[in-house]
Design a protein around this motif. Structure first.
Motif, PDB file in Angstrom:
ATOM      1  N   PRO A 117       0.803  -1.232   0.000  1.00 33.65           N
ATOM      2  CA  PRO A 117       0.000   0.000   0.000  1.00 33.65           C
ATOM      3  C   PRO A 117       0.832   1.276   0.000  1.00 33.65           C
ATOM      4  O   PRO A 117       0.431   2.275  -0.599  1.00 33.65           O
ATOM      5  CB  PRO A 117      -0.847  -0.133   1.277  1.00 33.65           C
ATOM      6  CG  PRO A 117      -0.172  -1.167   2.116  1.00 33.65           C
ATOM      7  CD  PRO A 117       0.492  -2.093   1.164  1.00 33.65           C
ATOM      8  N   LYS A 118       1.995   1.283   0.647  1.00 31.69           N
ATOM      9  CA  LYS A 118       2.801   2.504   0.677  1.00 31.69           C
ATOM     10  C   LYS A 118       3.366   2.827  -0.704  1.00 31.69           C
ATOM     11  O   LYS A 118       3.459   3.998  -1.083  1.00 31.69           O
ATOM     12  CB  LYS A 118       3.933   2.369   1.699  1.00 31.69           C
ATOM     13  CG  LYS A 118       3.467   2.434   3.148  1.00 31.69           C
ATOM     14  CD  LYS A 118       4.640   2.261   4.114  1.00 31.69           C
ATOM     15  CE  LYS A 118       5.616   3.393   3.997  1.00 31.69           C
ATOM     16  NZ  LYS A 118       6.769   3.222   4.923  1.00 31.69           N
ATOM     17  N   ALA A 169      -2.683   3.296   6.316  1.00 27.57           N
ATOM     18  CA  ALA A 169      -1.942   2.105   5.887  1.00 27.57           C
ATOM     19  C   ALA A 169      -1.091   1.568   7.031  1.00 27.57           C
ATOM     20  O   ALA A 169      -1.034   0.351   7.260  1.00 27.57           O
ATOM     21  CB  ALA A 169      -1.066   2.444   4.683  1.00 27.57           C
ATOM     22  N   ALA A 171      -3.337  -0.201   9.550  1.00 30.63           N
ATOM     23  CA  ALA A 171      -3.757  -1.527   9.086  1.00 30.63           C
ATOM     24  C   ALA A 171      -2.623  -2.537   9.188  1.00 30.63           C
ATOM     25  O   ALA A 171      -2.846  -3.694   9.578  1.00 30.63           O
ATOM     26  CB  ALA A 171      -4.264  -1.451   7.651  1.00 30.63           C
ATOM     27  N   ALA A 184      -7.853  -4.582  10.026  1.00 26.46           N
ATOM     28  CA  ALA A 184      -7.301  -4.035   8.781  1.00 26.46           C
ATOM     29  C   ALA A 184      -8.402  -3.842   7.744  1.00 26.46           C
ATOM     30  O   ALA A 184      -8.403  -2.853   6.997  1.00 26.46           O
ATOM     31  CB  ALA A 184      -6.212  -4.960   8.238  1.00 26.46           C
ATOM     32  N   ALA A 244      -9.605  -0.427   5.948  1.00 26.93           N
ATOM     33  CA  ALA A 244      -9.678  -0.327   4.493  1.00 26.93           C
ATOM     34  C   ALA A 244     -10.924   0.435   4.041  1.00 26.93           C
ATOM     35  O   ALA A 244     -10.907   1.100   2.995  1.00 26.93           O
ATOM     36  CB  ALA A 244      -9.659  -1.719   3.860  1.00 26.93           C
ATOM     37  N   ALA A 282      -9.907   3.943   4.384  1.00 26.89           N
ATOM     38  CA  ALA A 282      -8.921   4.226   3.336  1.00 26.89           C
ATOM     39  C   ALA A 282      -9.589   4.387   1.978  1.00 26.89           C
ATOM     40  O   ALA A 282      -9.225   5.256   1.182  1.00 26.89           O
ATOM     41  CB  ALA A 282      -7.880   3.104   3.290  1.00 26.89           C
ATOM     42  N   TYR A 299      -5.270   0.501  -3.773  1.00 24.62           N
ATOM     43  CA  TYR A 299      -4.707   0.817  -2.456  1.00 24.62           C
ATOM     44  C   TYR A 299      -5.597   0.270  -1.345  1.00 24.62           C
ATOM     45  O   TYR A 299      -5.105  -0.332  -0.373  1.00 24.62           O
ATOM     46  CB  TYR A 299      -4.553   2.336  -2.336  1.00 24.62           C
ATOM     47  CG  TYR A 299      -4.567   2.868  -0.936  1.00 24.62           C
ATOM     48  CD1 TYR A 299      -3.497   2.668  -0.063  1.00 24.62           C
ATOM     49  CD2 TYR A 299      -5.674   3.589  -0.465  1.00 24.62           C
ATOM     50  CE1 TYR A 299      -3.523   3.160   1.231  1.00 24.62           C
ATOM     51  CE2 TYR A 299      -5.699   4.086   0.829  1.00 24.62           C
ATOM     52  CZ  TYR A 299      -4.640   3.870   1.669  1.00 24.62           C
ATOM     53  OH  TYR A 299      -4.670   4.352   2.948  1.00 24.62           O
ATOM     54  N   ALA A 300      -6.907   0.456  -1.442  1.00 27.51           N
ATOM     55  CA  ALA A 300      -7.814  -0.023  -0.396  1.00 27.51           C
ATOM     56  C   ALA A 300      -7.763  -1.542  -0.275  1.00 27.51           C
ATOM     57  O   ALA A 300      -7.799  -2.092   0.831  1.00 27.51           O
ATOM     58  CB  ALA A 300      -9.234   0.453  -0.690  1.00 27.51           C
ATOM     59  N   VAL A 344      -4.610  -2.404   1.565  1.00 26.71           N
ATOM     60  CA  VAL A 344      -4.766  -2.113   2.998  1.00 26.71           C
ATOM     61  C   VAL A 344      -5.548  -3.231   3.677  1.00 26.71           C
ATOM     62  O   VAL A 344      -5.195  -3.698   4.765  1.00 26.71           O
ATOM     63  CB  VAL A 344      -5.463  -0.754   3.197  1.00 26.71           C
ATOM     64  CG1 VAL A 344      -5.893  -0.567   4.651  1.00 26.71           C
ATOM     65  CG2 VAL A 344      -4.535   0.384   2.791  1.00 26.71           C
ATOM     66  N   SER A 402      -3.395  -6.223   4.452  1.00 22.54           N
ATOM     67  CA  SER A 402      -2.093  -5.983   5.094  1.00 22.54           C
ATOM     68  C   SER A 402      -2.065  -6.319   6.582  1.00 22.54           C
ATOM     69  O   SER A 402      -1.031  -6.168   7.214  1.00 22.54           O
ATOM     70  CB  SER A 402      -1.680  -4.522   4.900  1.00 22.54           C
ATOM     71  OG  SER A 402      -2.613  -3.651   5.511  1.00 22.54           O
ATOM     72  N   THR A 422      -4.949   9.088  13.302  1.00 23.34           N
ATOM     73  CA  THR A 422      -5.398   8.676  11.974  1.00 23.34           C
ATOM     74  C   THR A 422      -6.829   9.129  11.720  1.00 23.34           C
ATOM     75  O   THR A 422      -7.145   9.698  10.660  1.00 23.34           O
ATOM     76  CB  THR A 422      -5.305   7.149  11.828  1.00 23.34           C
ATOM     77  OG1 THR A 422      -3.960   6.729  12.061  1.00 23.34           O
ATOM     78  CG2 THR A 422      -5.727   6.702  10.443  1.00 23.34           C
TER      79      THR A 422
END
Length: 570
Positions: free
Chosen positions: A315-316, A367, A370, A378, A382, A385, A434-435, A438, A441, A456
């Motif tokens: 995700p990063k 991220a 998660a 997580a 998401a 996210a 990305y979601a 996440v 992860s 966050t």
């Protein structure tokens, strides 16, 4: 749309965001001037406190307090106010305009939330004191670039934020971190070289050795060095922004930096390049050719970042390529503004950058949350996210939709306008990826530190809400304009297209091979092998030439050739 554009530009030019300059004040003459100075001094003082070992253990907990003067300055200092901190010839001047206030306030919010996150996230790290030192120095530089008003001070502030961020990239001291840090440092030095050359040429046309930025830029259109200056400025600042092909440091750096460091790098550090373009390119003055070139590079970068980001499996890294893409959008908007000479466009570009700053910072923190949580938690993260990502893509009724609508004031139509709209579909696709990353992860039997949850959530809430507060003052338009039936329809189809593509790829188990971070450098692998071979041959040849018989024979041959050439001349 043209009527809307004209109304928005006129309203913005007359509004608080673009208020006329106020008289220059002396240092310490009032609270607003003191706040401008404290915005820079507070994080510097925090960094200096790290020199004392007894304080070093306690200072990381103060990371959340250092940005407060900057936030107060962004909210209360009148637009256009200037304060002379040091007189000529060591002139150091601070000032706050509309674009600077937007970016200063957004950066302060991100530093506060990320600082609270970092205090908990880094609590057990034995090198947390060093991290906090680099953090405070980067913060000081990032605030300074938004408020300094003279050329020399801007260069020093830009160098401070650029070089201090190296410590955030290399904190883990792994092989990958050192590689990413070395690349970042090399490109930073190159960018600084471009900028100092541009600044020297800018200052050469002024009556003072260290002119105010506004005076130097006012003389730029008539400068005999205009072409060289603009080229160097674009090269130096777009390198920090991460526009293609100077983006390669960003995915590598985000892959290795600690989560709060990645939030700062992606959210704030790249905006030093944005404010550089807004400060040193003349607003309201057309630069034929340069604007179109910057728009073209920005649009290519916007799609390039998406194309590589959707292949990522972490995700990063996906977020890093999303930042590349979004900075491409900002570059395209600034390019369109200087291509047309449209007045009042720079605060709109800053508004879009602030929206990205807050959303991307919150997405990096999410991220990290998660990755430190169990799979069930997580998947919950998401959902948040995904909402943040869709806001970045311009989902109707979100703050991101307001940012997307605002940039259409600068680029209302044509091919560039269509491509900017289409890039939102790419953003939706990448944010869906990305979601999903996440959601996958989480780690079994893991529970995130309680101290990273609240920052966050707080930053996520701010990221979704702040654009609603800023939209009217920046654009001069009511919120209802962005939520008309026509605006909603134009904002919905790109997001729907991106989500449809994401659904198709997810159905096919996302069959895209991952492009390694640093894409171009990886592709140049065969060239590096060829270069090593050529270098080896050169070393071997040098070794042979150093042998006395070979060197003597070569010297005799050169003497004979020289004698023959001389004789032929007679």
């Amino acid at each position: 749309m043209n009527g809307t554009v004209n109304a928005a530009m006129n309203a913005a030019a007359a509004g608080a965001v673009l208020a006329p300059p106020l008289p220059i004040a002396g240092a310490g003459s009032g609270a607003p001037e003191a706040l401008l100075l404290l915005a820079v001094l507070a994080p510097l003082a925090l960094a200096l406190a790290m020199l004392k070992p007894a304080l070093r253990r306690r200072v990381p907990g103060l990371l959340v307090l250092a940005p407060l003067p900057a936030l107060a300055a962004a909210l209360t200092v009148p637009r256009g106010m200037s304060v002379l901190v040091a007189p000529y010839p060591f002139r150091f001047m601070l000032a706050l305009d509309g674009a600077g206030a937007l970016l200063l306030g957004g950066a302060a919010l991100l530093w506060i939330a990320a600082g609270a996150y970092a205090a908990s996230y880094m609590r057990k790290d034995p090198a947390r004191g060093a991290f906090a030192t680099w953090w405070a120095l980067t913060m000081a530089g990032s605030f300074a670039v938004f408020v300094v008003a003279d050329v020399a001070s801007f260069y020093l502030a830009y160098a401070l934020v650029s070089f201090s961020a190296f410590g955030l990239v290399t904190h883990d001291d792994t092989v990958e971190a050192r590689r990413a840090g070395n690349l970042y440092l090399a490109l930073t030095v190159l960018g600084e070289a471009f900028l100092i050359a541009a600044f020297v040429m800018l200052a050469s046309g002024a009556s003072e050795a260290n002119p105010l930025i506004r005076d130097a830029v006012a003389a730029l259109p008539a400068s005999p060095f205009r072409t060289a200056i603009v080229l160097l400025l674009l090269a130096g600042f777009t390198m920090k922004m991460g526009l293609f092909p100077l983006h390669v440091w960003m995915p590598l750096a985000h892959s290795v930096a600690p989560v709060p460091g990645s939030a700062a790098l992606s959210g704030v550090v790249v905006k030093a390049g944005v404010i550089g373009l807004l400060r040193f390119l003349p607003e309201g003055v057309a630069l034929p050719g340069w604007g179109e070139a910057l728009t073209a590079v920005g649009l290519f970068t916007a799609f390039y970042g998406v194309a590589l980001g959707v292949t990522q499996t972490h995700p990063k890294r996906a977020l890093a390529y999303s930042t590349v893409s979004q900075m491409g959008v900002v570059g395209a908007v600034i390019g369109a503004a200087i291509a047309s000479g449209l007045p009042g466009a720079f605060p709109i570009a800053a508004f879009y950058a602030v929206n990205h700053m807050l959303l991307k910072g919150a997405m990096f923190l999410a991220a990290g949350l998660a990755m430190a949580a169990a799979p069930a938690r997580a998947r919950q993260v998401a959902l948040l996210a995904g909402l943040l990502g869709l806001s970045l893509a311009g989902l109707p009724f979100t703050g991101g939709a307001l940012a997307k609508y605002a940039i259409k004031i600068v680029v209302p139509g044509g091919l560039a306008g269509f491509l900017l709209t289409l890039s939102a579909a790419g953003s939706a696709l990448l944010m869906a990826r990305y979601a999903l990353l996440v959601a996958a992860s989480g780690k079994p039997d893991k529970a995130p530190p309680a101290g990273i949850i609240l920052p966050t959530l707080a930053l996520a809430a701010l990221a979704l809400a702040v654009p609603f507060v800023l939209f009217g003052p920046v654009t001069g338009l009511p919120l209802a304009a962005a939520f008309s039936a026509d605006a909603l329809a134009k904002g919905l189809w790109p997001v729907a297209l991106g989500l449809a593509l994401a659904g198709l790829l997810a159905w096919r188990s996302w069959p895209l091979p991952e492009v390694p971070a640093g894409d171009i450098l990886h592709a140049m692998g065969p060239l590096k092998a060829l270069w090593r071979g050529i270098s080896g041959l050169a070393v071997a040849a040098d070794g042979q030439l150093r042998r006395w018989p070979v060197a003597a024979a070569a010297l005799i041959a050169m003497a004979a050739l020289l004698a023959a050439a001389t004789a032929g001349g007679f």
